[in-house]
Motif scaffolding. Structure first.
Motif, short mmCIF file in Angstrom:
data_model
loop_
_atom_site.label_atom_id
_atom_site.label_comp_id
_atom_site.label_asym_id
_atom_site.label_seq_id
_atom_site.Cartn_x
_atom_site.Cartn_y
_atom_site.Cartn_z
N GLY A 19 0.48 -61.16 -33.65
CA GLY A 19 -0.80 -61.18 -32.94
C GLY A 19 -0.76 -62.01 -31.68
O GLY A 19 -1.38 -61.65 -30.67
N LYS A 20 -0.05 -63.13 -31.71
CA LYS A 20 0.03 -64.00 -30.52
C LYS A 20 0.72 -63.28 -29.36
O LYS A 20 0.29 -63.38 -28.21
N PHE A 21 1.81 -62.57 -29.69
CA PHE A 21 2.52 -61.86 -28.62
C PHE A 21 1.61 -60.80 -28.00
O PHE A 21 1.59 -60.61 -26.78
N ILE A 22 0.84 -60.10 -28.85
CA ILE A 22 -0.07 -59.07 -28.34
C ILE A 22 -1.15 -59.70 -27.47
O ILE A 22 -1.50 -59.18 -26.41
N ALA A 23 -1.69 -60.84 -27.91
CA ALA A 23 -2.71 -61.53 -27.13
C ALA A 23 -2.16 -61.96 -25.77
O ALA A 23 -2.82 -61.79 -24.74
N ASP A 24 -0.96 -62.53 -25.78
CA ASP A 24 -0.33 -62.92 -24.51
C ASP A 24 -0.11 -61.71 -23.61
O ASP A 24 -0.27 -61.78 -22.39
N PHE A 25 0.25 -60.58 -24.24
CA PHE A 25 0.48 -59.34 -23.48
C PHE A 25 -0.80 -58.91 -22.76
O PHE A 25 -0.81 -58.64 -21.57
#
Length: 697
Positions: free
Chosen positions: A520-526
């Motif tokens: 989820g963090k990677f998606i949010a950063d994306f």
């Protein structure tokens, strides 16, 4: 299976190194195509071929196997003391092989899981291409179908379909694209790419297999370029310039022939390289001895398969002795007790064995330091053991007796089990009828025995199955549950992905995201780092970003230079072409500020460096536009060439004049020849006109 797959990988790797070292730079493109295809097929066939013993280079030692049942009889005779050391050797051997066997089985599961993932990817690509081919508007041109696409996507072909955006190109470029793709279709290059993709499904772990596909694709483009340039209507310089205009920062599906940016430079170099001499064909003949050497070194000798096995001679065939998953329903066992568990290795012959850990409490009737019998009872049947434990180490013989009642109960639940070897596998994994009922209670009606084994092995218990069911993934089935459990995908991970914005994500999407380590963090950063809104529900862009290692830091580094509106395709192209902020700063230092992404892609693809630009500035050509630089580089125009024109009296040369002269073949040597014949013009344009009208070589 694993030895066969590794042997195939070894042959494929050796052939690739041979191709890279000796054949890659040769211009016998059709012959190279034959070599690449033949080696792909032979890599899977050669390991299966037996070789005469007199030609074999293997030094196999033939060991006579003495059944443990016979050893037990010998113990009661005068040679009993000699049997003890043999027993100790077997037990010690069992100790050393337990951990290796466990690792081996996990590697097998990992391999087939990879095959499953890449096979699904292959099918998805094929379905996408067929859907696009027959859902978009198309024009029938003889046996070719020209499918009209939109957006900034590179042209490509698949089967007899050509995908192209006709609004993007001028007529000459559009015609050349169609000619190029028609050559791909006429020569059935899609077959080559499909074979390469099938190889990758089974060789996904082999980096040489990925390089093999890349080499095959490059050769197909070289072959097509060569066919194009053989046509009288196609001029080399014009065609090369068209390639630069067509290349787009978009990655088509790997099943298609396409205009790949990373290939453009190699293709232009190959088009301008000297044709290979027929005297260099000797290199191809060295491939056959290489393959023969592999066969003689690694293949099974014919005579070895005819060696008499004393174990088979001493007993009559058993109608229930069917091998499955490397196990027989009877054979020898070796065991080691560790705390409250006992690891038992079941061995049938020199090559077939399996290890399983049981709770010590399951061994009923076990008495240490005394030869005797004990049993392990589970729903699938009873395992009868005969032998002896000395301390924590034991050995002897086993025989499995299947439970007919279990087979009947399983049949009532819709699971068919045909023979004892299947039941023995169920016994080893400890499959229970209650587990099948639990799956049916959760909505899984059509249950196959081959699904039950990995599910129970992975401990996909009721709590886990129920939680995944409650996650509400559309079209979810048992085949999805297996990779979910093996990859550690739980409801918390699914909820995390949905909270990040993917509400309608499918099982395949989740598997792909998890395999790339996307959370989820990677998606949010994306989403926070990109202003682009072209992401879709499948998360394909997220996966691509993760695989290319495009993170927030990478994106922010371009924002600091003013690139705030980069699309996802732009970012992927920047990363794949290794365009960095430092690379952009080098151009800014010499006055090239605010370069567009497309300009950066072209500069990098053509290998245009600040040093190249400075060389033109030294002879008076300052503030060259990017389009001028692209044309100069694609025509291989250098400052030295311009000085040669100036030495002939053309001092006020415009860049466009030099480009036109070079593309028309108006070289300094041509001008000198014309002057000797009395054609003394003051401008370069006149010599260009002379070349065009007269056509003098």
């Amino acid at each position: 299976m694993i030895p066969y797959i590794l042997y195939t990988a070894l042959i494929l790797s050796a052939c690739l190194m041979f191709y890279k070292l000796l054949l890659q730079k040769e211009t016998f493109f059709q012959l190279n195509r034959l070599v690449l295809l033949s080696c792909m097929i032979l890599a899977f066939i050669l390991p299966l071929l037996p070789v005469p013993q007199q030609l074999s280079l293997r030094k196999d030692v033939i060991v006579k196997h003495i059944p443990l049942a016979e050893t037990a009889v010998v113990k009661n005779q005068a040679v009993q003391l000699k049997a003890v050391p043999v027993q100790e050797v077997y037990i010690e051997q069992a100790k050393q092989t337990f951990d290796v066997d466990l690792l081996f089985h996990w590697l097998v599961y990992l391999y087939w899981f990879g095959v499953l993932i890449f096979a699904l990817n292959f099918l998805m690509q094929a379905c996408v291409l067929l859907y696009r081919a027959y859902s978009l508007s198309a024009i029938q041109d003889g046996k070719f179908r020209i499918v009209e696409i939109t957006g900034d996507k590179a042209p490509c072909s698949f089967a007899n379909n050509i995908f192209i955006n006709p609004e993007k190109y001028e007529w000459e470029t559009y015609t050349q694209i169609l000619q190029h793709e028609k050559i791909h279709i006429e020569q059935k290059h899609t077959v080559d790419l499909l074979l390469a993709e099938v190889v990758l499904i089974f060789q996904w772990f082999n980096p040489f297999a990925w390089q093999w596909r890349k080499a095959l694709e490059s050769n197909l483009e070289f072959l097509t370029d060569d066919k194009m340039l053989q046509q009288d209507t196609v001029e080399k310089e014009s065609y090369q310039f068209s390639l630069l205009k067509v290349a787009a920062p978009h990655f088509p599906l790997s099943l298609t022939t396409n205009y790949n940016q990373s290939l453009i430079k190699k293709r232009i170099i190959m088009m301008n390289s000297k044709k290979s001499s027929v005297h260099t064909t000797w290199k191809y003949f060295f491939l056959l001895p290489l393959l023969v050497l592999f066969v003689c070194l690694f293949n099974q000798p014919v005579a070895q398969g005819q060696t008499l096995n004393l174990n088979e001679e001493s007993k009559e065939p058993n109608e229930h002795s069917n091998i499955q998953n490397g196990m027989d329903t009877e054979g020898s066992w070796f065991a080691v007790i560790k705390g409250n568990t006992v690891s038992i290795q079941f061995k049938n012959d020199e090559s077939n064995n399996s290890s399983t850990t049981f709770q010590l409490s399951e061994l009923k009737g076990l008495t240490k330091d005394m030869k005797g019998e004990f049993t392990i009872t589970r729903e699938a049947g009873i395992m009868n053991f005969e032998g002896k434990f000395e301390g924590n180490n034991g050995m002897g013989t086993y025989k499995f007796v299947a439970s007919k009642n279990f087979s009947k109960e399983m049949a009532e639940e819709g699971v068919t089990i045909t023979d004892e070897s299947d039941l023995m596998v169920f016994f080893m994994v400890n499959v229970k009828t209650s587990y099948v009922k639990m799956l049916k209670k959760n909505g899984y009606k059509d249950i196959d025995k081959d699904q039950l084994i990995p599910l129970v092995s992975l401990d996909a218990n009721e709590e886990y199955v129920t939680s995944i069911k409650q996650a509400g993934i559309p079209d979810f089935d048992l085949d999805d549950l297996i990779p979910f459990k093996s990859m550690g995908i739980d409801k918390a991970y699914i909820d995390e992905i949905r909270q990040a914005g993917y509400k309608n994500i499918t099982a395949d999407n989740i598997i792909a995201l998890k395999s790339q380590g996307v959370n989820g963090k990677f998606i949010a950063d994306f989403h926070n780092s990109t202003s682009s809104k072209d992401d879709d529900e499948s998360g394909d862009n997220i996966i691509a970003f993760k695989s290319l290692n495009i993170d927030k830091k990478f994106i922010d580094s371009f924002k600091e230079l003013g690139y705030n509106d980069l699309s996802n395709d732009d970012l992927m192209a920047l990363k794949s072409l290794n365009i960095t902020p430092a690379y952009i700063n080098e151009f800014e230092k010499i006055g090239y500020k605010n370069l567009k992404p497309d300009d950066l892609f072209a500069l990098k693809s053509l290998n245009i460096t600040p040093k190249y630009i400075i060389e033109f500035e030294k002879i008076g050509y300052k503030n060259l536009k990017p389009d001028d630089l692209f044309a100069l580089k694609s025509q291989n125009i250098t400052p030295d060439l311009i000085n040669e024109y100036k030495n002939l009296g053309f001092n006020d040369l415009d860049v466009d004049n030099v480009i036109a002269a070079k593309s028309m073949g108006v070289s300094p040597a041509f001008i000198k020849t014309m002057k000797e014949k009395g054609h003394n013009f003051k401008t370069l344009e006149k010599y260009i006109e002379l070349k065009a009208v007269v056509g003098v070589n």
